[in-house]
Motif scaffolding. Sequence first.
Motif, short mmCIF file in Angstrom:
data_model
loop_
_atom_site.label_atom_id
_atom_site.label_comp_id
_atom_site.label_asym_id
_atom_site.label_seq_id
_atom_site.Cartn_x
_atom_site.Cartn_y
_atom_site.Cartn_z
N ARG A 326 0.83 -1.20 0.00
CA ARG A 326 0.00 0.00 0.00
C ARG A 326 0.87 1.25 0.00
O ARG A 326 1.86 1.33 0.74
CB ARG A 326 -0.91 0.00 1.23
N ASP A 327 0.51 2.21 -0.83
CA ASP A 327 1.17 3.52 -0.87
C ASP A 327 0.10 4.59 -0.71
O ASP A 327 -0.92 4.57 -1.41
CB ASP A 327 1.92 3.72 -2.18
N ILE A 328 0.36 5.51 0.20
CA ILE A 328 -0.61 6.56 0.51
C ILE A 328 0.10 7.91 0.47
O ILE A 328 1.22 8.05 0.96
CB ILE A 328 -1.24 6.35 1.90
N PHE A 329 -0.56 8.90 -0.10
CA PHE A 329 -0.06 10.27 -0.06
C PHE A 329 -1.25 11.20 0.13
O PHE A 329 -2.32 10.99 -0.45
CB PHE A 329 0.70 10.64 -1.33
N GLY A 330 -1.03 12.24 0.92
CA GLY A 330 -2.10 13.21 1.11
C GLY A 330 -1.56 14.57 1.51
O GLY A 330 -0.43 14.71 1.99
N GLY A 331 -2.37 15.56 1.28
CA GLY A 331 -2.02 16.92 1.68
C GLY A 331 -3.27 17.69 2.02
O GLY A 331 -4.36 17.43 1.48
N MET A 332 -3.16 18.61 2.95
CA MET A 332 -4.29 19.45 3.32
C MET A 332 -3.81 20.83 3.71
O MET A 332 -2.67 21.01 4.16
CB MET A 332 -5.11 18.82 4.45
N ALA A 333 -4.68 21.80 3.52
CA ALA A 333 -4.42 23.18 3.94
C ALA A 333 -5.66 23.70 4.65
O ALA A 333 -6.78 23.50 4.18
CB ALA A 333 -4.07 24.06 2.75
N GLN A 334 -5.44 24.33 5.80
CA GLN A 334 -6.56 24.88 6.57
C GLN A 334 -6.24 26.30 6.99
O GLN A 334 -5.22 26.56 7.64
CB GLN A 334 -6.84 24.02 7.80
N LEU A 335 -7.12 27.21 6.61
CA LEU A 335 -6.98 28.62 6.97
C LEU A 335 -8.08 28.97 7.97
O LEU A 335 -9.26 28.70 7.73
CB LEU A 335 -7.11 29.50 5.73
N ASP A 336 -7.70 29.55 9.09
CA ASP A 336 -8.65 30.02 10.11
C ASP A 336 -8.46 31.50 10.33
O ASP A 336 -7.32 31.97 10.51
CB ASP A 336 -8.44 29.28 11.42
N HIS A 337 -9.58 32.25 10.34
CA HIS A 337 -9.52 33.68 10.64
C HIS A 337 -10.68 34.06 11.54
O HIS A 337 -11.84 33.75 11.24
CB HIS A 337 -9.56 34.52 9.36
N ASP A 338 -10.35 34.73 12.63
CA ASP A 338 -11.35 35.14 13.61
C ASP A 338 -11.84 36.54 13.27
O ASP A 338 -11.08 37.52 13.35
CB ASP A 338 -10.73 35.12 15.01
N PHE A 339 -13.12 36.64 12.87
CA PHE A 339 -13.73 37.93 12.57
C PHE A 339 -14.37 38.58 13.78
O PHE A 339 -14.94 39.67 13.68
CB PHE A 339 -14.78 37.76 11.47
N GLY A 340 -14.31 37.90 14.91
CA GLY A 340 -14.96 38.42 16.11
C GLY A 340 -16.30 37.77 16.32
O GLY A 340 -16.52 37.08 17.32
N PHE A 341 -17.22 37.98 15.40
CA PHE A 341 -18.54 37.37 15.54
C PHE A 341 -18.50 35.87 15.24
O PHE A 341 -19.37 35.11 15.68
CB PHE A 341 -19.55 38.05 14.60
#
Length: 789
Positions: A326-341
């Motif tokens: 078995r060969d597995i590859f993965g990638g992810m990107a997560q952006l979080d921004h706090d607008f206050g509300f």
Amino acid sequence: MLNKAAQWLSSGAFIGAALLSTAANAQVAATETGQSTDQADGIADIVVTAQRRAENVQDVPIAISTFNGALLEHANISSLQDLQGRTPGLVINSFSPGQPEIAIRGVGTKEDGAGASDSTLVMVDGVYFATRTATNLDIFDLEQVEVLRGPQGTLFGKNAIAGVINYVTKKPTLGEFDLKVRQSVGNFGTFDTGAGVNIPIGDTLAVRLSFSRRATDGYLTRVDVGTPALPFGTEDADDIGFADRFAWRAAIKWEPSDATSLLISLDGANDDFGTDNREPVGSAGPLHNCGCASDPVAVNTAVGGASGKHGGVYSYAGDILGFSKRDIFGGMAQLDHDFGFATLTVLGAYRDSTFKNALDSAGLPPSPIIDLTGAHGNPNIKLTAPANVGFTFDSIDIVDERGEQLTGEVRLTSPAAQRFKWVAGIFASREDIDRTETVGFPALSGVSLDPNLVAASMFFTGKSIAGYGQASFDITDTLTITGGARYSYEKKEIGARNDVLGSPDIMLLLAPFGLTRGEDSWTNFSWRISGQYRPSNDVMIYANVSTGFKSGGFTGTATTALRATSSFDPEKATNYEVGAKLDLLNRRLRLNTSAFYIDYSDLQVTRFFQPPTSGFGEFITENAANAEIKGIEVELTARPIEWLEFGGTYAYLDANYKDFFGTPDISGNGDFSGNRMRQAPKNVWSAYVQLSHELPSGDVLTANVSGRYQGKVFTNADNNRLDVIRSYTLGDAWVSWRSENSKWEVQGWVKNFTDKAWGTHVYTQRGNRIAFGTFGPPRQYGATLTFNY
């Protein structure tokens, strides 16, 4: 139906009321004695993300089991299989190292074709895995594993009708350098190495790198059957059942401000497994109880496969040296921004996996070629030849699968510190899976005297999109109500083809047909309503009603073009549940309980059966009319004094098909109403005791002993006596020394210290008249050295 649910859950409500009374008395006693409420002296809080925000697990009105990184390492938990027995309601059967069948509360998916969906979502940091062959990951460098039980139809990217298993990885940490290295050695040539390092780069950037390599020579021995085994992979006769696993992860975190963060991670794995044994565990008439070449138990005894330790379950008499790669590859990107509300989260992920597997499905050498048409007559060998010539119905299975998936999610999450809290989002995914499964019968042929060999190919594309939302409102300081909903659309398209590569004049499993296509789509509205009552900081009582949905699909390895392109229907569940989460005796006792009733409709059931038109058997996935599941789960952790901790879990499960009239087999029976569901043991428990002692030098000695029990498990809807994984009890133990500064730790460990032969999978063929099983490892022991900096 509501009346039945109310009757069943009344027992859970009674338990909750009794526990509430106990909790109140315990709190009074604690106050009167003046015991410290310092968390360091009691049981620590556990933070989970089950509702898409960081919360104390004791505040979440869902049945959740958690395993932190330290527990995973000390218990030598390295795969999904190791979580079984430690989690109430979780049962994992494994046909091969890369194909786990996961069930929670009796709900699972046996169908392993590309066109079906799993009942349990396996996720890493919130990204789900579309291909089952990619889900049995190496467990390393984790903050914790979270197991959510019951339908999770509101907040997760795909509707999880049984539950969710979420791996939470260690993330890069700003401003801190740390390094951890571990090395384990043990019997069977075990040599495991792992490391993780966190590297800060300035004030706003950090990188984390980690890897794990696990290797073993395997615990199987080769039986000399007089002829050499045919190598399919890199294995040789002196290296049966080896495993060589390598996994890595790289992540970078950037926080340019207090309000914004960006996480990017890449991961991969390369796994190479040798032969895993299929042991004959039963046979029945007609024909297969003859003590002859058509009786796998008799053949196993005749060729020496039943001799040795535990009746030969750890010896291999098959004619091929199989493998799983078995060969597995993965990638992810997560952006979080706090607008206050609210906090905006934007997540995108890509995953790619390949899986190749070849195995002897009977674990036996084949007999010489048999002409099933009778055209060659005598002296052509007969089905009733002596057992020592080999197994007439020997079969091999070869799988080649490639999967790609893209997932994306956008959500808004309100701040936690307010009376009205909410989450809303949109999710979308695309999956492309190509899978070919080839089945061969080395001893069975037609006029050509070529062994029968057939291949089923499926080319699958799945698309889904969903919008969801959930909100909670604190009516008072002690009472909260929650409501959630999700609308889902899923579409599946398949191309299917069957090829006969051997004798074309007999049909044992598949009928040949050219490329044909099918498609279907489904929509669903799932919802959840819950209420939780907290009379004090240490007591929470909850009740909820939730629904779940699993889309329809297409049968893999289908016999005919019509069956391959005819979809089966979605399944739906409604879960009624009450529970209590209690921290008692100044946080020295934690007791979490739940009682549930699940009403299922159109449950998808996969069977391998022999209809009158087949000479061997065939696969079918069809919808059971109705099923109902009732159960109680208990989790206990106690730390009465600083140096002593003990605890355990218990699950009682009553899971049955209410009225299920399936396609009849060769006996004419297709009525499975009242039968117990697959992977639904009646009783499962676990328990542990841990002692710690601090030496005058500041060094710490710790010892832990644990045990777990799983009751009898049926693996097929007909509850055939051969299709059973028998009950078992396993025990583990470890002892460790940790230096005063926590830089060094040495641990000695033993797993399955009673050396029990325990089943992990059973399947039948030929109308449930022959059965073969796989077994978990025998006693394993070793030592681990860990360095922290």
